[in-house]
Design an enzyme around this catalytic site. Structure first.
Site, short mmCIF file in Angstrom:
data_model
loop_
_atom_site.label_atom_id
_atom_site.label_comp_id
_atom_site.label_asym_id
_atom_site.label_seq_id
_atom_site.Cartn_x
_atom_site.Cartn_y
_atom_site.Cartn_z
CB ALA A 231 137.80 -14.74 4.98
N GLY B 200 142.38 -12.01 5.31
CA GLY B 200 141.31 -10.81 5.44
C GLY B 200 141.98 -9.84 6.46
CD GLU C 31 142.74 -9.36 1.52
OE1 GLU C 31 141.91 -10.40 2.29
OE2 GLU C 31 142.55 -9.60 0.34
CD GLU D 207 144.58 -14.40 2.08
OE1 GLU D 207 145.75 -14.54 2.38
OE2 GLU D 207 143.98 -13.51 2.54
N1 3HC Z 1 138.37 -19.06 9.95
C1 3HC Z 1 137.57 -19.70 10.92
N2 3HC Z 1 138.11 -20.36 11.81
C2 3HC Z 1 139.41 -20.25 12.20
C3 3HC Z 1 140.30 -19.39 11.57
C4 3HC Z 1 139.62 -18.76 10.16
N3 3HC Z 1 140.28 -17.90 9.53
N4 3HC Z 1 141.38 -19.42 12.16
C5 3HC Z 1 141.27 -20.18 13.11
N5 3HC Z 1 140.03 -20.75 13.30
C6 3HC Z 1 139.82 -21.65 14.17
C7 3HC Z 1 140.30 -22.95 14.17
O1 3HC Z 1 139.71 -23.85 13.47
C8 3HC Z 1 140.26 -23.31 15.58
O2 3HC Z 1 139.02 -23.93 15.91
P1 3HC Z 1 138.83 -25.15 16.85
O3 3HC Z 1 139.17 -24.52 18.37
O4 3HC Z 1 137.41 -25.26 16.90
O5 3HC Z 1 139.48 -26.26 16.56
C9 3HC Z 1 140.59 -21.95 16.48
O6 3HC Z 1 140.28 -21.01 15.57
C10 3HC Z 1 141.84 -21.92 16.99
O7 3HC Z 1 142.70 -21.90 15.85
P2 3HC Z 1 144.00 -22.76 16.12
O8 3HC Z 1 143.93 -23.74 16.72
O9 3HC Z 1 144.93 -22.86 14.76
O10 3HC Z 1 144.84 -21.55 16.98
P3 3HC Z 1 146.09 -21.10 17.32
O11 3HC Z 1 146.27 -20.16 18.44
O12 3HC Z 1 147.23 -22.27 17.10
O13 3HC Z 1 146.54 -20.47 15.57
C11 3HC Z 1 146.14 -18.79 14.09
C12 3HC Z 1 145.94 -19.02 15.38
C13 3HC Z 1 147.80 -18.43 13.67
C14 3HC Z 1 145.24 -17.66 13.66
C15 3HC Z 1 145.83 -19.87 13.21
O14 3HC Z 1 144.42 -20.54 13.53
C16 3HC Z 1 145.55 -19.67 11.59
O15 3HC Z 1 146.84 -19.59 11.05
N6 3HC Z 1 144.30 -19.39 11.09
C17 3HC Z 1 144.17 -19.37 9.62
C18 3HC Z 1 144.71 -17.87 9.33
C19 3HC Z 1 144.34 -18.01 7.64
O16 3HC Z 1 144.47 -18.89 6.96
N7 3HC Z 1 143.63 -16.90 7.32
C20 3HC Z 1 143.27 -16.76 5.94
C21 3HC Z 1 141.85 -16.98 5.80
S1 3HC Z 1 141.24 -16.93 4.02
C22 3HC Z 1 140.87 -15.16 3.74
O17 3HC Z 1 141.28 -14.41 4.77
C23 3HC Z 1 140.33 -15.12 2.60
C24 3HC Z 1 140.25 -13.37 2.24
O18 3HC Z 1 141.55 -12.92 1.45
C25 3HC Z 1 139.17 -13.03 1.38
#
Ligand code: 3HC
Length: 695
Positions: free
Chosen positions: A72, A113, A116, A136
């Site tokens: 998400a 997500g 998912e 998450e």
């Molecule tokens: N939402 C919004 N922005 C995100 C994001 C997300 N899920 N994941 C990464 N970003 C953004 C970062 O903030 C960063 O922004 P910036 O350049 O402005 O600082 C940019 O994307 C690049 O991210 P990273 O610097 O972390 O890049 P990497 O290549 O090192 O890592 C990644 C990539 C492995 C995808 C890492 O970003 C990550 O782990 N992201 C989070 C994944 C996550 O937690 N997903 C679950 C979200 S909650 C959800 O899905 C709820 C659902 O179940 C309903």
């Protein structure tokens, strides 16, 4: 509350194209294809397009750029966009209910997500480098789009528990082995995914993750408690892991349609809590920390092909391992052969221990050690692009080393000190190239701890900073920029805590009480447990007849901490601590000698004098410009000292407590703290104006 956005995106990040009778649905939403509103809308439109087009027999969902959907869009959380239709649970249902087979073609990271969405697809193919995960929990949440109900149905309960409650991703091979991936693709992903879609285009009925029972039937109900027991320590204090466990358990007890309702309820409860806010704040804080304010846009990093490390002790060895593990050759220099052998021996042992735990192969151990060149003379560092000094904390020694490095290092080499307190500008002044000098303060054990304080001297060149920040990421560290001040960010804030904790001992608190308050707060250990672990004798003057404080008194009778089986606590042969009557006596005697009146100390006083004072020091660091932003201070404390991430860090925590409350508590203690304490004007001003440190 559900809100429909009235301004639909004009250019969708989702495009479609046909290949024969397969509709390829492609997302292009940099940087990580997060499932923001426009992406969700585009996906639904694409599935509707496939449904309405008789010539389409199957669908492939894939992403452009570095990764499959990474989850998400966290930046939408707390905004109306997060609730804008279609929400993710609807999107995944629409995908799963497609009457035409949908194949997820995964590269990069299918996270949250994104995982998912993949689970809702009827089939999943992936390149071998792909990763799948439900992180998450690390944002204080659980998979809220059916993930906790579909995942156990596809991979089994044990695997789903592990993935949801720890948030750790699994590789494509493991995903294939547990049934999450149907086929591993070598070569071009999309053409192979299309070929796979052709293979399955006529399958009926289509396999739906939500309808599967085979992996969850006959689940042993004991598996959940066993899992809780195994992870109790790690999950202590966190709300989200337990909610994840409960949600996965529901999958084994209720039909899917009911399970997702429970999942939603748990998700919303977590989402409205402080922990989720803290963890999401921290997610963005960590990424913000990498950004350095005020550097020219065209600053380019220097090339780092070879690293030199001076000192093969615990720090030098640990620092070297970071680079070796990242494939960067290291020359390590010590003064004597036996110290050099001992140091490299410890590094090898550490690698072998990692291999014994299955986290490295024997070949990888040899590869890493093969990149190491042990040497006895500084001249051996002449071809290094970065040289890190990691000798003991003595300004004269450091100046001498940097003076020599100035004559040895090649032009353009970066000269870094691992000092944890000393003035980088003074060290830099012992060279003719202060622009090349920077602080790289690693935390012990340096091969494990994620934090790196990058100390920016008055003359440190922009490209040196950019290089070091980039390199930090390469060696998997989280780097935070600090200014030149005694102890930088982390250790500077540790000092008032230490001073007040020690005074509280004399005033009537026991080490156990102070440590308990910190552990209950969520710290991995309290100040005295930490002293025993690190060594009570660190910084001791080594004169047993000179006793100026409790610490001196303990050192004088060989109570140097865990390594001697006694420190602030007594230790048994398994290093289990127990309160020490002897230490209690020493404290009481010392209090009597100093004329300190002993009294009952409340837990609240301990919090105010040890944690509120840290917030006050953090505020001073900010007002002096020694940290770029409050969130950087929080990153230092979470990664360097184990501050509980579910409280965001000291500055975020202060905001959630309310700054007027912090000021009030400090005013209550001001007299007791005496000349050791002075207020940060920034803290007072912010409290007065009703402002916060963090956003
Ligand atoms: N939402 C919004 N922005 C995100 C994001 C997300 N899920 N994941 C990464 N970003 C953004 C970062 O903030 C960063 O922004 P910036 O350049 O402005 O600082 C940019 O994307 C690049 O991210 P990273 O610097 O972390 O890049 P990497 O290549 O090192 O890592 C990644 C990539 C492995 C995808 C890492 O970003 C990550 O782990 N992201 C989070 C994944 C996550 O937690 N997903 C679950 C979200 S909650 C959800 O899905 C709820 C659902 O179940 C309903």
């Amino acid at each position: 509350m559900t809100e429909v956005l009235d301004t639909p995106a004009t250019t969708s990040p989702i495009s479609t194209r046909k290949h024969g009778d397969v509709l390829i649905v492609l997302s292009n939403s940099p940087p990580v294809n997060a499932l923001g509103h426009a992406v969700r809308e585009g996906l639904v439109a694409a599935i509707e397009q496939a449904q309405g087009d008789d010539s389409v027999k199957a669908v492939v969902i894939a992403c452009e750029g570095q990764t499959f959907f990474a989850g998400a869009d966290v930046s939408e959380f707390g905004t109306p966009k997060a609730f804008a239709q279609p929400m993710l649970p609807q999107v995944v249902d629409i995908i799963e209910n497609s009457t035409k087979p949908v194949v997820a073609a995964v590269h990069g990271t299918a996270l949250g997500g994104g995982c998912e969405v993949a689970l809702a697809c009827h089939y999943r193919v992936a390149v071998p480098t792909a990763k799948f995960g439900t992180p998450e929990v690390k944002l204080g949440l659980l998979p809220g789009a059916g993930g906790t109900q579909r995942l156990p149905r596809v991979v089994g309960v044990k695997k789903a528990l592990e993935m949801c409650a720890t948030g750790n991703p699994i590789g494509a091979k493991a995903a294939f082995d547990c049934g999450l991936v149907d086929r591993l693709i070598e070569g071009d992903l999309i053409p192979h995914a299309v070929a796979y879609a052709e293979e399955v285009r006529d399958v009926t009925p289509l396999p739906k993750s939500s309808e599967r029972q085979d992996r969850i039937a006959d689940t042993d109900p004991g598996v959940f408690d066993a899992f809780r027991k195994d992870h109790g320590r790690k999950f202590r204090g966190f709300d989200a892991p337990e909610a994840n466990i409960q949600a996965v358990k529901v999958a084994t007890e209720k039909p899917y349609a009911e399970g997702v309702l429970d999942e939603r309820k748990l998700f919303m409860e977590l989402m409205s809590g402080t922990q989720a806010k803290a963890q999401q704040y921290f997610f963005f804080s960590e990424r913000k920390a990498a950004k350095i304010d005020g550097l020219p846009d065209d600053t380019r990093p220097r090339s780092i092909q070879k690293v030199g490390v001076i000192g093969a002790g615990t720090m030098g060895g640990g620092i070297s391992m970071n680079f070796l593990s990242a494939g960067i050759p290291v020359t390590i220099v010590e003064m004597a052969q036996d110290a050099l052998d001992r140091g490299t021996g410890v590094m090898r042992k550490n690698y072998e221990a990692t291999a014994a735990k299955g986290r490295m192969t024997a070949d990888q151990v040899e590869q890493a050690m093969g990149l190491l060149t042990p040497k006895l003379e500084l001249e051996a560092l002449a071809d290094c692009d970065l040289i890190i000094e990691a000798v003991y904390e003595n300004m004269d020694v450091k100046k001498e080393i940097f003076g020599k490095l100035d004559t040895i290092a090649k032009p353009g080499a970066i000269l870094a000190s691992n000092t944890s307190y000393l003035n980088i500008d003074e060290i830099a002044a012992s060279t003719s190239r202060p622009g090349d000098v920077v602080g790289m303060h690693f935390f012990s054990p340096a091969n494990i701890m994620k934090l790196l304080e990058v100390v920016r001297g008055a003359k440190t060149a922009p490209d040196v900073l950019v290089t070091v920040m980039g390199l930090a990421k390469k060696i998997k560290k989280v780097a935070v920029v600090a200014g030149v001040c005694h102890g930088f960010i982390g250790n500077r804030m540790l000092m008032p805590r230490q001073v007040e904790a020690t005074k509280l001992l004399l005033e009537g608190a026991s080490p156990e009480q102070i440590d308990r308050v910190h552990v209950e707060f969520g710290m991995p250990m309290g100040p005295f447990q930490m002293a025993d672990l690190a060594g009570v004798d660190i910084g001791w003057h080594r004169d047993p007849s000179r006793i100026e404080n409790v610490r001196d008194a303990l050192c004088a009778i060989d109570r140097w901490g865990q390594k001697k089986g006694a420190g602030f606590y007594d230790y048994d042969d398994k290093r289990r601590p127990s309160p020490s009557p002897k230490v209690q006596q020493i404290i009481e005697d010392f209090a009597a000698k100093e004329g300190v009146e002993r009294r009952e100390i409340s837990d609240q006083e301990i919090i105010e004098r040890t944690l509120y004072t840290m917030v006050n020091e953090g505020a001073k660091i900010l007002e002096e410009g020694m940290a770029q932003r409050a969130s950087d201070i929080d990153v230092v404390w979470v990664y360097g000292y184990g501050w509980p991430v579910y409280r965001g860090g000291p500055m975020f925590w202060a905001d959630t407590e309310g700054l007027p409350k912090i000021v009030e508590g400090l005013k209550r203690q001001e007299q007791r703290m005496g000349s050791d304490f002075s207020f940060s004007q920034l803290l007072l001003d912010k409290a007065e104006r009703g402002e916060k440190f963090t956003r």
